[in-house]
Each structure stands twice: as C-alpha cells, then as structure tokens.
Enzyme design. Structure first.
Site, PDB file in Angstrom:
ATOM      1  N   ASN A   8       0.732  -1.380   0.177  1.00 10.33           N
ATOM      2  CA  ASN A   8      -0.188  -0.016   0.030  1.00 10.33           C
ATOM      3  C   ASN A   8       1.013   1.293   0.102  1.00 10.33           C
ATOM      4  OD1 ASN A   8      -1.768   2.098   0.363  1.00 10.33           O
ATOM      5  ND2 ASN A   8      -2.310   1.421   2.555  1.00 10.33           N
ATOM      6  N   LYS A  10      -0.016   4.328  -0.292  1.00 11.58           N
ATOM      7  CA  LYS A  10      -0.488   5.438   0.241  1.00 11.58           C
ATOM      8  C   LYS A  10      -0.378   7.017  -0.739  1.00 11.58           C
ATOM      9  CE  LYS A  10      -0.443   3.358   4.566  1.00 11.58           C
ATOM     10  NZ  LYS A  10      -0.277   3.437   5.940  1.00 11.58           N
ATOM     11  N   GLY A 176       2.224   2.300  10.676  1.00  8.00           N
ATOM     12  CA  GLY A 176       3.069   3.448  10.795  1.00  8.00           C
ATOM     13  C   GLY A 176       4.053   3.714  11.917  1.00  8.00           C
ATOM     14  N   SER A 215       2.846  -2.091  10.582  1.00 10.58           N
ATOM     15  CA  SER A 215       4.278  -2.205  10.842  1.00 10.58           C
ATOM     16  C   SER A 215       5.262  -3.398  10.442  1.00 10.58           C
ATOM     17  CB  SER A 215       4.991  -1.904  12.360  1.00 10.58           C
ATOM     18  OG  SER A 215       4.477  -0.691  12.384  1.00 10.58           O
TER      19      SER A 215
END
Ligand code: PGA
Length: 251
Positions: A8, A10, A176, A215
C-alpha cells in the site's frame, strides 16, 4: 489460495518513481517467488497506469487501487468509479483502510456500500478492519471488529468467489508506528475474523484470505506469515523501497 503480499503505497510516488519501483521489484522477485504467493501493488490513482505497464507480463503480480466511489459515474467531483479503475488496469481495491475511516471520516456504512459496489462491478476487494488503541484498552477489540465486519460485508453476496474478497486486520495503533502486534494479538484477532467469516459465509468463510497489516518489516514478516489464519500481509512504509519490500515478499 495464494498468500498475498500487498504494497500500500498510500500518497507516495510520482509516475516516474512508481514505474521505477515496480520494475525494480519485478527484477528482484521474478524467478524467486515461492509457489503459492502473489504480490499486489496499490499505487495512488495517478500511478496506476505506469505500474500496470511495468508489471505487464510478470506472473504473480497484481495491481490494486486504494479507494473507489460506489457509483458508475456522475457528479461526484474528485471521485473515481470502479469502471475507471478496471479501465486503468486495477483488479482490486482497498476499502475501510484506517486512514480513510479516521482521517477522511468514512463511516462503516459507506465502507459497506463501497465493498459491495466494488465487488458487483467486477473488482476484487480488500476490506480493512482494526481497532484503535483506546478501543483495545477498553476491551472492545471483538466488538469493534464485529461491527466493522458486519457493516463492511452487509450487502456482499454469500456466493462471492473467495479469491475476490480479502479481509485485512490492521490494528490502528500498529500502522506506521513501528509497533507491530504480537503473535498472540494477531492470532487472537485473526481467529475472531475467521469466526465472523464462517458465521457470515458458512463453509466458504474458511477460504477467504485474512491479511495482517501494521508495521510489517523484513525482519518480522516470516514469523507473521507463518501464523494460523494469516494469509498474507498488507504493508505500508516498508513497501515503498523495492529492496525492502522484496525481502518481505521473499521471506
Ligand atoms: P505500515 O502501514 O506498514 O506503514 O504500518 C500499513 C497500512 O496502513 O496498510
């Protein structure tokens, strides 16, 4: 069902950076991917086409989008329809990501509408669920997961092919932050998601894939992937560098 390793990206990468990263990843992974594994890149909308182009002809690679609007077309400024995503070469879409829920204010109800409409339109869907730290501390893990799963799957047909619907458990406090959920936390949450899927879909609920996200890094990926009811990972930060992500995919 193949284990799924999803990147991902983002809101990161220009078209040139996306093309370069995707090509580099193919170079690092091709010929080394273990049987029973597949890789998905979820770039921002603007980089879908270059990533599709960079992955063309590479077996085991898929492209997904990060968001979709649940209408065919119309006056929805700033939004993108399932047909547009398919046209750009995406075959999957994420729904219910915690950043969409908690930064952009998406409700359980909208997530459910997007999930059903995406599937009905021919996309595969990765539905993300997960609790916030305060909810976990208040003992609300299962209540939150049950609410998000029931709403997210509210209008999904019971005969949806298992390959096209994926769940992702992503505890918000692990996204994150560098703070990965413990194996015990992951086992507990994934077992509960599995139980909910069996309740909703019956026997085919055991075939749906459940990804872990939050994470995931090269040094924890193999332990996570080996856990019961973990059918892959959804990776944010560590998916941005092809070399780092390749070490997760090949873990
Ligand atoms: P992270 O993000 O790997 O950076 O924690 C995961 C996600 O948001 O999907």
């Amino acid at each position: 069902m193949n284990k799924l390793f999803a990147a991902n990206w983002k809101m990161h990468k220009t078209t040139a950076e996306a093309r370069q990263s995707a090509s580099e990843l193919v170079g690092l992974v091709s010929g080394k991917l273990k049987a029973g594994r597949e890789v998905m890149i979820l770039p921002p909308f603007t980089a879908l086409a270059p990533v599709v182009e960079a992955l063309r002809g590479s077996a085991g690679f898929l492209v997904g989008a990060q968001n979709v609007y649940p209408q065919k077309q119309g006056a929805f400024t700033g939004e993108v329809s399932p047909g547009m995503l398919l046209d750009a070469g995406a075959s999957f879409v994420l729904t219910g990501h915690s950043e969409r829920r908690h930064v952009l204010g998406e409700t359980d109800d909208l997530v459910g509408t997007k999930t059903a409409f995406g599937l009905e339109s021919g996309l595969g869907v990765i539905l993300c669920v997960g609790e916030k730290l305060g909810e976990r501390k208040a003992g609300e893990l299962k209540a939150v997961l049950e609410r998000q799963i029931r709403a997210g799957l509210r209008d999904v047909p019971k005969d949806t092919p298992p390959a096209r619907l994926v769940l992702a458990y992503e505890p918000v406090w692990a996204i994150g932050t560098g703070e990965v959920a413990s194996p015990k936390d992951i086992l507990e949450a994934h077992a509960f998601v599995r139980h909910m899927l069996a309740e909703i879909f019956g026997p085919s609920g055991s075939e749906l894939r459940i990804l872990y996200g939050g994470s995931v890094k090269p040094d924890n990926a193999s332990e996570i992937i080996a856990l019961d009811n973990v059918d892959g990972v959804l990776v944010g930060g560590a998916s941005l560098k092809a070399d780092e992500f390749s070490r997760i995919v090949l873990a």
